[in-house]
Write an enzyme that holds these catalytic residues in place. Structure first.
Site, PDB file in Angstrom:
ATOM      1  N   PHE A 377     105.431  44.787  32.607  1.00  0.00           N
ATOM      2  CA  PHE A 377     106.495  43.773  32.529  1.00  0.00           C
ATOM      3  C   PHE A 377     107.761  44.417  31.970  1.00  0.00           C
ATOM      4  O   PHE A 377     107.735  45.060  30.925  1.00  0.00           O
ATOM      5  CB  PHE A 377     106.067  42.630  31.630  1.00  0.00           C
ATOM      6  CG  PHE A 377     105.083  41.666  32.257  1.00  0.00           C
ATOM      7  CD1 PHE A 377     104.385  42.007  33.410  1.00  0.00           C
ATOM      8  CD2 PHE A 377     104.861  40.419  31.708  1.00  0.00           C
ATOM      9  CE1 PHE A 377     103.486  41.130  33.988  1.00  0.00           C
ATOM     10  CE2 PHE A 377     103.969  39.532  32.273  1.00  0.00           C
ATOM     11  CZ  PHE A 377     103.279  39.884  33.410  1.00  0.00           C
ATOM     12  N   GLU A 378     108.856  44.226  32.670  1.00  0.00           N
ATOM     13  CA  GLU A 378     110.140  44.781  32.263  1.00  0.00           C
ATOM     14  C   GLU A 378     111.196  43.688  32.326  1.00  0.00           C
ATOM     15  O   GLU A 378     110.881  42.508  32.505  1.00  0.00           O
ATOM     16  CB  GLU A 378     110.510  45.975  33.149  1.00  0.00           C
ATOM     17  CG  GLU A 378     109.490  47.102  33.097  1.00  0.00           C
ATOM     18  CD  GLU A 378     109.871  48.291  33.956  1.00  0.00           C
ATOM     19  OE1 GLU A 378     111.050  48.406  34.354  1.00  0.00           O
ATOM     20  OE2 GLU A 378     108.987  49.119  34.244  1.00  0.00           O
TER      21      GLU A 378
END
Length: 593
Positions: A377-378
């Site tokens: 997740f970014e």
């Protein structure tokens, strides 16, 4: 994430802990004995690593010097008589890095850095039946010495007991572990000792009269951190420094001691060319299929679409892809679904999205017979709502729902389910300085992976932080480290092993087991900012694994012989550059002890 460019911009704002609100207190003389250390000694104080100095002082001729070490944060404490249900104000003038002031079991405050004497103030109200309070000052592991002077506890005094509380026990050491217990021993306290209380966090887990015990009833393959305090009828000593241990009984995932981990562009080419699953060399131990992405940011509905022939001319059929996965697994390799990336923003804002996430991810894992999941997740996938400042008990839905979803998947697939994470430094190590918005409108994504890592620490196979696409980051030496050299990888990885104070929350993120830790690198200059030459990577590994070639850096977490390995973005880019990453690092990892 097509180019795996960083979505986080590192903005650093100095945050100093605010005052804790308190009701009006009655004024009284300072309740502390020898509050300015003008006795020329530590009379009245119980200290570990403390001494009296003549310079620098805030006032008068003497001050406290706390000689912090890698295993002792140099706590000084004093127990005083107080009146029940009464408001008090505690203050002290301090200087140094990471200096804490507080009341045992109650309120506290701290400063991350004070080059000159700075006043810390914290208020508290005694409990309905409380007749004594232990106040303390301490620094933090591995930091320089701190100084303190003119400590003041303002409020009405109580009836003092005769005698005093015992001295601080010695730092405990782990003397043995089983799958359900951890044995500890520690040095005896000075003074009159009735017994010892062993704490895990703020919870007493054992009370004994001797200087050793076994904490039992623990789950297999779980990590624990313990402190010890001595007590008598007059009160309790300050807590010792912490000792950490892990129960045995971990289920083997079949990974080698030191692993090579890479991302495979399975759904796009990204200019580096498509690599067929069957053509991936045998040196790669974990292969992360990139990427599973949501149908919309908040849907939780994850889809994994294979690269179309229009983009990847040499793409294999689904049948051949599946057969190649099974062949890799037969060789002991792990093939995971990686979710997120730069383009795959996933926000599980509702329980419905959480449940959809679990169901859709399960369907992909089952369809391709995968070994587990990589959480990549970014961007804005994770963040912390205002007021969510306890990483141990998060309240922000996108964090809470992700934790719940990952625990559900782990429970569904069992102990051999491989779970990895690939956060950017902004979401992990930046939490040392800043957590969430910091109460001042800062970037609320800072450190937002910490509650997820912490909640899943006993299910996590490997954490491989992206040591690239990052701005300078402050390490445990309170120096900024810049990507691209051995120093950056050493400092960033040491933070994960040693643990660190989280922002201005007064809480500490415990380090992970060494076998859970790797770090990530671009495979080549085209793959991302922060490319590190192989020789520099090997220097970093020498330091982290063997304790050698550390340059000017001192490992706070000690060496890690079971350090898990290296991750890269990506296998495709490595092939494009004639397998430099694989050929440089696979043999080096294999040769490590």
């Amino acid at each position: 994430m097509r180019s795996r460019l960083s979505a986080a911009v590192l903005g650093f704002l100095l945050v100093i802990a605010g005052l804790v609100g308190v009701t009006q207190t009655a004024q009284a003389a300072n309740l502390l004995t020898n509050p300015g250390f003008e006795a020329g000694s530590l009379s009245g104080w119980t200290c570990s690593g403390g001494s009296v100095i003549t310079s620098p002082t805030h006032s008068g001729g003497f001050a406290l010097n706390g000689a912090v070490s890698g295993s002792d944060f140099a706590q000084c404490s004093q127990t005083v008589a107080v009146q029940p249900n009464t408001a008090y104000t505690l203050s002290a003038w301090v200087r140094g890095s990471y200096v804490y002031l507080g009341v045992t079991g109650g309120a506290s405050t701290w400063t991350p850095q004070a080059s000159g004497y700075t006043q810390l103030t914290v208020a508290f109200t005694s409990g309905a039946s409380q007749t004594s309070a232990q106040i303390y000052l301490h620094g933090w592991y591995g930091q320089p010495a701190y100084q303190a002077d003119d400590v003041n506890l303002d409020g009405p005094g109580g009836t003092p007991p005769t005698g005093g509380a015992p001295g601080v026990p010695g730092t405990p050491s782990v003397t043995g572990t089983t799958s359900s217990a951890i044995s500890l021993s520690w040095g005896a306290s000075t003074g009159t000792v009735t017994g010892y209380r062993v704490y895990e966090g703020s919870t007493v887990v054992k009370t004994v009269t001797g200087t050793s015990t076994t904490v039992d009833g623990l789950a297999a393959c779980t990590s624990h951190s313990y402190t010890v305090a001595a007590y008598n009828s007059n009160g309790e000593s300050a807590k010792s420094a912490a000792a950490s241990g892990t129960t045995s009984g971990c289920t083997s995932t079949g990974l080698p001691k030191h692993a090579l981990i890479g991302y495979l562009h399975a759904s796009f080419a990204n200019g580096s060319g498509y690599v067929r699953m069957a053509d991936i060399p045998s040196q790669w131990n974990i292969i992360n299929l990139s990427f599973g992405e949501p149908t919309s940011v908040t849907s939780g509905d994850i889809r994994f679409n294979r690269c179309p022939a229009s983009e990847c001319a040499n793409v294999e059929s689904d049948a051949d892809f599946l057969a190649a996965i099974k062949a890799k697994q037969a060789q002991g390799k792990k093939v995971l679904l990686s979710i997120g990336g730069q383009n795959g923003q996933v926000q599980l804002t509702t329980t419905a999205a959480r449940d959809t996430f679990v169901n859709s991810v399960s369907a992909i894992i089952d369809r391709w017979g995968l070994d587990g999941l990589d959480v990549d997740f970014e961007g804005h996938s994770l963040y912390l709502n205002p007021g969510d400042n306890d990483f141990r008990n998060p309240t922000t839905p996108v964090v809470v729902n992700l934790i719940s979803a990952l625990k559900t998947l782990k429970a569904k697939y069992g102990t051999k389910f491989v779970l990895t994470m690939a956060p950017e430094t902004f979401f992990v190590q930046i939490g040392y300085q800043f957590y969430g918005d910091g109460g001042n409108g800062g970037d609320n994504r800072r450190g937002s992976y910490l509650p997820v890592i912490h909640a899943l620490r006993d299910s996590l196979t490997v954490l491989h932080v992206q040591d690239y696409n990052s701005g300078p980051v402050m390490g445990l030496d309170n120096q900024y480290h810049t990507m691209g050299g051995a120093d950056f990888h050493i400092a960033m990885t040491d933070m994960i092993k040693a643990g660190f104070p989280v922002g201005t929350t007064g809480q500490t993120f415990p380090g992970l087991r060494e076998d859970q830790i790797a770090f990530g690198l671009p495979a080549a200059t085209s793959a991302g900012n922060g490319y590190t030459a192989p020789a520099a990577v090997h220097t970093a590994l020498d330091c982290l694994v063997k304790g050698q070639n550390c340059g000017g850096y001192t490992l706070r977490g000690g060496s890690s012989p079971s350090f898990r390995g290296l991750m890269t973005w990506s296998i495709n880019w490595d092939k494009y550059y004639n397998w430099e990453f694989q050929n440089s690092h696979a043999p080096y990892l294999a040769a490590l002890p």
